[in-house]
Design a protein around this motif. Structure first.
Motif, PDB file in Angstrom:
ATOM      1  N   ARG A   1     -34.349 -33.888  -7.693  1.00 41.71           N
ATOM      2  CA  ARG A   1     -34.244 -35.167  -8.397  1.00 41.71           C
ATOM      3  C   ARG A   1     -32.791 -35.431  -8.770  1.00 41.71           C
ATOM      4  NH1 ARG A   1     -37.851 -32.196  -9.563  1.00 41.71           N
ATOM      5  NH2 ARG A   1     -36.636 -31.231 -11.231  1.00 41.71           N
ATOM      6  N   ARG A   2     -32.268 -36.534  -8.248  1.00 41.09           N
ATOM      7  CA  ARG A   2     -30.894 -36.897  -8.530  1.00 41.09           C
ATOM      8  C   ARG A   2     -30.783 -37.544  -9.902  1.00 41.09           C
ATOM      9  NH1 ARG A   2     -27.296 -37.461  -3.524  1.00 41.09           N
ATOM     10  NH2 ARG A   2     -28.989 -36.056  -3.013  1.00 41.09           N
TER      11      ARG A   2
ATOM     12  N   SER B   1     -25.723 -35.180 -10.858  1.00 39.90           N
ATOM     13  CA  SER B   1     -26.412 -33.895 -10.804  1.00 39.90           C
ATOM     14  C   SER B   1     -27.677 -33.982  -9.965  1.00 39.90           C
ATOM     15  CB  SER B   1     -26.785 -33.441 -12.214  1.00 39.90           C
ATOM     16  OG  SER B   1     -25.628 -33.286 -13.001  1.00 39.90           O
ATOM     17  N   LEU B   2     -28.100 -32.807  -9.545  1.00 38.04           N
ATOM     18  CA  LEU B   2     -29.354 -32.677  -8.812  1.00 38.04           C
ATOM     19  C   LEU B   2     -30.183 -31.629  -9.552  1.00 38.04           C
ATOM     20  CD1 LEU B   2     -30.782 -33.489  -6.081  1.00 38.04           C
ATOM     21  CD2 LEU B   2     -29.873 -31.348  -5.163  1.00 38.04           C
ATOM     22  N   GLU B   3     -31.345 -32.047 -10.037  1.00 38.85           N
ATOM     23  CA  GLU B   3     -32.229 -31.108 -10.732  1.00 38.85           C
ATOM     24  C   GLU B   3     -33.255 -30.579  -9.750  1.00 38.85           C
ATOM     25  OE1 GLU B   3     -32.077 -33.772 -14.850  1.00 38.85           O
ATOM     26  OE2 GLU B   3     -34.003 -33.134 -14.014  1.00 38.85           O
TER      27      GLU B   3
ATOM     28  N   ALA C   1     -24.734 -33.136  -7.451  1.00 37.83           N
ATOM     29  CA  ALA C   1     -25.635 -34.005  -6.676  1.00 37.83           C
ATOM     30  C   ALA C   1     -25.474 -33.810  -5.176  1.00 37.83           C
ATOM     31  CB  ALA C   1     -25.376 -35.464  -7.032  1.00 37.83           C
ATOM     32  N   TYR C   2     -24.260 -33.522  -4.752  1.00 42.34           N
ATOM     33  CA  TYR C   2     -23.997 -33.497  -3.307  1.00 42.34           C
ATOM     34  C   TYR C   2     -23.531 -32.106  -2.907  1.00 42.34           C
ATOM     35  CZ  TYR C   2     -22.406 -34.807   1.282  1.00 42.34           C
ATOM     36  OH  TYR C   2     -22.244 -34.888   2.637  1.00 42.34           O
ATOM     37  N   LEU C   3     -24.349 -31.419  -2.136  1.00 39.65           N
ATOM     38  CA  LEU C   3     -24.037 -30.029  -1.821  1.00 39.65           C
ATOM     39  C   LEU C   3     -23.687 -29.831  -0.351  1.00 39.65           C
ATOM     40  CD1 LEU C   3     -26.642 -28.364  -4.154  1.00 39.65           C
ATOM     41  CD2 LEU C   3     -24.163 -28.228  -4.346  1.00 39.65           C
ATOM     42  N   GLY C   4     -22.953 -30.775   0.208  1.00 35.04           N
ATOM     43  CA  GLY C   4     -22.556 -30.651   1.611  1.00 35.04           C
ATOM     44  C   GLY C   4     -21.590 -29.496   1.840  1.00 35.04           C
ATOM     45  N   ARG C   5     -20.570 -29.396   0.980  1.00 33.77           N
ATOM     46  CA  ARG C   5     -19.593 -28.316   1.172  1.00 33.77           C
ATOM     47  C   ARG C   5     -20.210 -26.958   0.874  1.00 33.77           C
ATOM     48  NH1 ARG C   5     -14.584 -30.023   2.310  1.00 33.77           N
ATOM     49  NH2 ARG C   5     -14.503 -32.282   2.200  1.00 33.77           N
TER      50      ARG C   5
END
Lengths: 273, 273
Positions: free
Chosen positions: B62-63, B67-69, B19-23
């Motif tokens: 879409r969260r 996860s993020l789809e 869900a979170y792709l900051g890194r």
């Protein structure tokens, strides 16, 4: 004794009221006290004293902008808490012999029921300072390092002449420990405020501000929602005290203006999330 | 120069990502810098330096829980900002000659567009420290006493070793003025932090926490939403500085871990509310 009396109310016909009836609820409470015990009413009016009671706004109905629409079909209630023996005894008496009606901003609401029994209403309650203290301070197990509060009516703090509508741990627990020590026969250490400041982290929340009418044209900004705290230090004494104060919040309210509807708070159950 | 580059992205087929792709976004950014300018990449890796860039997480899709789809139909983007000349020049170059794709957690996303033009994307921008300073500090009128920030990605502060996921005025503007003075050729008074602490009140907000994965199994707690501040003192210099820093937040980010997706912030327009 500490008591939370819930008066369930009914409107006999549809009526449109101001959205926030904290001051009206407070005025109705003081009128009832005055009818029952004029000397107590005078004491509750005394300036600058810490007040041994809280008043909720009118709860229930349908909010439409700055108005609250209520009708015979609505489950309405107000809630009064007593933090010392005199107020609590009066509230307990009203649970037995409730007033017939409550006047709020010119509208007459019929009192349909009155209870201090938490089994009868989730916002009702009755216990003693000693029992509350014993429940938290005597057990030898490890108190939970987590606690969660629901801010059901707008809550705020005062800081350096300004409103601070944020549930910082030291404000929340500082507010509670001051009230506890003002009214409880069992004193606890006010250093719990410092423990809250240094060792209690805000871990989750969902909060939003609400505008509350103040005196004259002024407004107050409070927040509603919920906040979870986690202690980063597992000291048993301080954790017990925080858990005690979390339960006390149900009766004492939190922060500023709890006598006119602000700061209605209770422990939020952790189950189911 | 300060630049906010938006890379619009497309997934060639449906894929489920964390869900979170900051890194991941940060890692992709550093790989791109390394390919373009190895010496700059090494400088950006240097420990303990204040970083002259920020990276957004992957935005869009879409969260679903953790996860993020994302699929070909989704408008996706990441955003990189440069706070000094070297990074900004590189970002400006990528706006002209964008990389062909971006790798995030093993998924390859096609770069469909790249812009630093705010007319092309609301999160893109390009200006100079001098222009930004001149716009706010030179006019003789009265700057607004009100300002509002949108916290678009989870934001938090560090305080005494703990996270403080609350936008207290002194933290927000203290964070911003430190960055400004680290990178701007036009220094401003760091006392603005004290002005914010003493004279800036939180007046309205709607905020909620979000859990962000940290290093290893750790998590960070940030908040998203919006917050309005009102200055209780109308001093022209301090208000101008607060307004300047509010615009700078768009590039600088706010608070902790802005290089790995946290603290993506912009001025919230006041119109329409």
């Amino acid at each position: 004794m500490i008591v939370s009396l819930v008066l369930t109310l009914r409107a006999e016909r549809p009526v449109v009221l101001p959205a926030y009836l904290g001051r009206a609820s407070h005025a109705a409470f003081l009128r009832l006290v005055d009818q029952a015990d004029a000397a107590l009413a005078e004491r509750l009016h005394a300036p600058d004293a810490r007040r041994p009671f809280t008043c909720s706004p009118l709860m229930g109905g349908r909010r439409r902008g700055r108005s609250l629409e209520v009708g015979p079909e609505d489950a309405l209630y107000v809630r009064y808490t007593g933090l010392d023996g005199a107020v609590s005894a009066l509230l307990a008496r009203w649970a037995e012999e409730p007033p017939s009606h409550l006047e709020l901003e010119g509208a007459t609401l019929v009192v349909e029921g009155a209870t201090v029994d938490p089994a009868a209403h989730p916002w009702a309650g009755c216990e003693t300072y000693e029992d509350l203290a014993a429940r938290h301070l005597l057990p030898s197990g490890s108190p939970s390092a987590r606690l969660e509060l629901e801010f059901a009516s707008p809550t705020t703090f005062r800081s350096g002449g300004r409103a601070l509508p944020v549930p910082l741990p030291d404000r929340v627990f500082g507010s509670l420990v001051e009230k506890w020590n003002s009214f409880s026969p069992v004193a606890v250490s006010e250093e719990v405020r410092r423990f809250a400041e240094e060792c209690l982290a805000i871990s989750r929340y969902r909060l939003a501000t609400r505008v509350v009418p103040g005196k004259g044209d002024s407004v107050l900004i409070g927040f509603v929602g919920w906040c979870r705290y986690v202690a980063l230090n597992r000291d048993r004494y301080w954790l017990s005290l925080l858990q005690l104060l979390t339960d006390y919040a149900f009766y004492a309210g939190v922060g500023y203006q709890t006598t006119v509807g602000m700061g209605q708070v209770r422990r939020r159950p952790e189950a189911g999330r």
